[in-house]
Scaffold this motif. Structure first.
Motif, PDB file in Angstrom:
ATOM      1  N   GLY A  72      -2.124   2.972   3.441  1.00 30.16           N
ATOM      2  CA  GLY A  72      -3.524   2.731   3.736  1.00 30.16           C
ATOM      3  C   GLY A  72      -3.778   2.594   5.232  1.00 30.16           C
ATOM      4  N   LEU A 108      -3.802  11.779   3.459  1.00 27.06           N
ATOM      5  CA  LEU A 108      -2.607  11.371   2.717  1.00 27.06           C
ATOM      6  C   LEU A 108      -1.421  12.266   3.061  1.00 27.06           C
ATOM      7  CD1 LEU A 108      -4.278  10.674  -0.736  1.00 27.06           C
ATOM      8  CD2 LEU A 108      -3.124   8.964   0.687  1.00 27.06           C
ATOM      9  N   ARG A 153       5.078   8.785  -1.376  1.00 24.35           N
ATOM     10  CA  ARG A 153       4.930   7.501  -0.674  1.00 24.35           C
ATOM     11  C   ARG A 153       6.228   6.703  -0.762  1.00 24.35           C
ATOM     12  NH1 ARG A 153       4.307   2.540  -2.452  1.00 24.35           N
ATOM     13  NH2 ARG A 153       3.573   3.097  -4.531  1.00 24.35           N
ATOM     14  N   GLN A 208       1.873   0.768  -0.455  1.00 28.46           N
ATOM     15  CA  GLN A 208       0.490   1.221  -0.536  1.00 28.46           C
ATOM     16  C   GLN A 208      -0.299   0.697   0.659  1.00 28.46           C
ATOM     17  OE1 GLN A 208      -0.902  -0.119  -4.379  1.00 28.46           O
ATOM     18  NE2 GLN A 208      -0.100   1.707  -5.409  1.00 28.46           N
ATOM     19  N   ARG A 243      -6.011  -0.192   0.720  1.00 28.10           N
ATOM     20  CA  ARG A 243      -4.875  -0.237  -0.210  1.00 28.10           C
ATOM     21  C   ARG A 243      -5.352  -0.073  -1.644  1.00 28.10           C
ATOM     22  NH1 ARG A 243      -2.787  -2.448  -4.182  1.00 28.10           N
ATOM     23  NH2 ARG A 243      -4.415  -4.007  -4.256  1.00 28.10           N
ATOM     24  N   ILE A 279      -5.795   3.564  -2.348  1.00 28.12           N
ATOM     25  CA  ILE A 279      -4.486   4.214  -2.560  1.00 28.12           C
ATOM     26  C   ILE A 279      -4.002   3.925  -3.977  1.00 28.12           C
ATOM     27  CG2 ILE A 279      -2.067   4.341  -1.817  1.00 28.12           C
ATOM     28  CD1 ILE A 279      -4.006   5.423   0.310  1.00 28.12           C
TER      29      ILE A 279
END
Length: 70
Positions: A29, A57, A18, A25, A36, A39
């Motif tokens: 999301g 993801l 990420r 985040q 979020r 996540i």
């Protein structure tokens, strides 16, 4: 690899990829349709994501899902 070790590795990899992608985040999301907070839970290792969410993801991070377990 124990379940705890595997979970820790997975959560760290989600966070790593990420950040590597320059995503927050919240943005991850949005891209996945996941909250979020969800996540955050995945990255902290307190969530056990379903396969469908692992695929979301990976797609959002533009990597193969297997990379999240390496």
């Amino acid at each position: 690899m124990t379940q705890t070790t595997g979970k820790k590795k997975f959560s760290k990899n989600v966070q790593h990829y990420r950040k590597e992608a320059g995503l927050t985040q919240e943005r991850l999301g949005e891209l996945t349709g996941l909250d979020r907070g969800y996540i955050s839970g995945v990255e902290r290792g307190v969530r056990n994501p379903a396969i469908v969410n692992i695929e979301k993801l990976a797609k959002a991070l533009k990597i193969k899902a297997a990379k999240l377990f390496e």
